[in-house]
Design an enzyme around this catalytic site. Structure first.
Site, short mmCIF file in Angstrom:
data_model
loop_
_atom_site.label_atom_id
_atom_site.label_comp_id
_atom_site.label_asym_id
_atom_site.label_seq_id
_atom_site.Cartn_x
_atom_site.Cartn_y
_atom_site.Cartn_z
N GLY A 125 0.82 -1.21 0.00
CA GLY A 125 0.00 0.00 0.00
C GLY A 125 0.85 1.25 0.00
N ASP A 173 -1.94 8.64 -5.44
CA ASP A 173 -0.64 7.97 -5.45
C ASP A 173 0.30 8.61 -6.47
OD1 ASP A 173 -2.14 6.36 -3.88
OD2 ASP A 173 -2.11 4.62 -5.21
C1 GLA Z 1 -5.10 3.14 -3.68
C2 GLA Z 1 -5.44 4.00 -4.90
C3 GLA Z 1 -5.56 5.48 -4.52
C4 GLA Z 1 -6.47 5.68 -3.33
C5 GLA Z 1 -6.12 4.70 -2.21
C6 GLA Z 1 -7.11 4.76 -1.09
O1 GLA Z 1 -3.82 3.44 -3.21
O2 GLA Z 1 -4.47 3.85 -5.90
O3 GLA Z 1 -5.99 6.22 -5.63
O4 GLA Z 1 -7.81 5.56 -3.70
O5 GLA Z 1 -6.05 3.37 -2.65
O6 GLA Z 1 -7.10 5.99 -0.46
#
Ligand code: GLA
Length: 382
Positions: A125, A173
């Site tokens: 993540g 991101d």
């Molecule tokens: C992933 C997605 C982002 C965002 C996060 C949750 O990382 O790529 O765009 O939605 O999840 O906040």
């Protein structure tokens, strides 16, 4: 550590292609608060970190392009004139996606040789995919003189993710990875796609990431499903996005939607407010409030939005048991990956040991603990 990464890609590139490449470094990201708000045109609070992707790239006169993934020691050869998403293509699809989106924009590129390596733990993540996309779009923009702004580049990276990796992600991101500012987190407005950097003083506390080292299968389909629910509810409310909704608005249509959809939309409305409260608390230098907001965010992600998992919930509970930790929550899309924790500096080592032991006992596997530095975004390395 990144120096080593850069040295490694340079050496490998030289061995394979015998020329001097352009070097790009593109970081991963953390997110302090504002999860699943980006695709609702809302607010988030991400920061680029000192882990990322190093890319060595140069033009090629040959009829094929070569990309070598150094960590996996996998070489992929393709022609930029003929790119389609691959089934189970993994890292290849991010590169192909960027190439395809450049072409759609009328920015044709020639063939190229590339070597990349990374130190962002996959599935944590921390946006290793955004870092990879950004490194390529940035590198190709430089090499082929495409004249793209950073804003244009992150939209290309995002489309690559939508169309070649099948995840209908928001912009957080790619934005954080591209626009990161050293020692700062970015209060990001995902509607205007503009941000304000905040230098945050955590005083005696620091951030700790704890990786569950799991990525549950559900993550991609559930992610896209959550996005659809949000769009459906905002449509029913005749609003452009849930960013524009209040709880009072949502309550008016409560009878017309399922309880599940109601809870999910409510989470987004609350989380968006929490980001604003978080930035207020920073201004007031109230770090206890920051911690409380982290716990509230996790509660919402776990019980209303339902994107947590047993491992993440367990880690957050471990933090709650320790009075030297001000707050904790899952970070990123969910169903695995990391928690982000605000931990007293002189408790860091002890908590790391305790939580690792407890996690192993509970799940018979290891979690990993990292500390991160808030860093600059995607850049050419001289
Ligand atoms: C992933 C997605 C982002 C965002 C996060 C949750 O990382 O790529 O765009 O939605 O999840 O906040």
């Amino acid at each position: 550590m990144n120096k080593r990464l850069i040295k490694d890609v340079k050496r490998s590139f030289k061995e394979q292609f015998k020329t001097k490449p352009l070097i790009v470094f593109s970081p991963g990201r953390i997110n302090l608060i504002g999860e699943h708000t980006d695709y609702n045109d809302g607010f988030a609070f991400p920061a680029a970190i000192n882990k990322g992707i190093a890319l060595a790239i140069s033009k090629s006169d040959s009829k094929i392009s070569k990309s070598f993934a150094l960590n996996k020691e996998e070489l992929y050869e393709f022609n930029t004139k003929n790119v389609k998403p691959l089934e189970s293509g993994g890292w290849r699809n991010y590169i192909l996606g960027v190439v395809a989106e450049l072409q759609i924009l009328g920015k044709p590129i020639g063939n190229f040789n590339s070597v990349f390596a990374g130190n962002i733990p996959g599935g944590a993540g921390m946006s290793s995919s955004a870092a990879l996309e950004n490194s390529f779009v940035f590198g190709l923009n430089e090499l082929f003189d495409l004249g793209l702004s950073k804003h244009k580049m992150i939209l290309i990276s995002q489309k690559a993710e939508h169309n070649f990796a099948g995840v209908k992600c928001g912009i957080m991101d790619q934005y954080a990875s591209m626009f990161g500012v050293k020692k700062s987190a970015l209060l990001l407005d995902c509607r205007t796609v503009e941000s304000k950097p905040y230098k945050i003083n955590f005083h005696d506390y620091k951030l700790m990431l704890i990786n569950t080292n799991v990525k549950h299968d559900l993550s991609e389909s559930a992610y896209n499903n959550r996005r659809e629910v949000c769009e459906k509810v905002s449509k029913l409310l005749h609003l452009e996005a849930l960013r524009d909704a209040s709880k009072a608005d949502l309550d008016k249509i409560k009878g017309d939607i399922t309880d599940e959809d109601y809870q999910q939309a409510l989470y987004v409305i609350n989380e968006n407010n929490r980001v604003k409260q978080f930035s207020e608390a920073i201004k007031k230098d109230d770090i206890r409030a920051l911690g409380d907001l982290l716990y509230q965010s996790h509660e919402g992600l776990s019980t209303n939005y339902k994107v947590s998992c047993a491992e993440l919930d367990f880690l957050v509970e471990c933090s709650k048991e320790n009075p030297h930790i001000l707050g904790s929550r899952m970070m990123g899309g969910g169903f695995g990956g990391c928690t982000i924790n605000l931990v007293k500096k002189d408790e860091f080592k002890k908590f790391k040991k305790d939580v690792s032991k407890k996690f192993r006992k509970e799940f018979e596997k290891d979690c990993s603990v990292y500390s991160v530095k808030l860093s600059q975004g995607t850049q050419v390395v001289k």
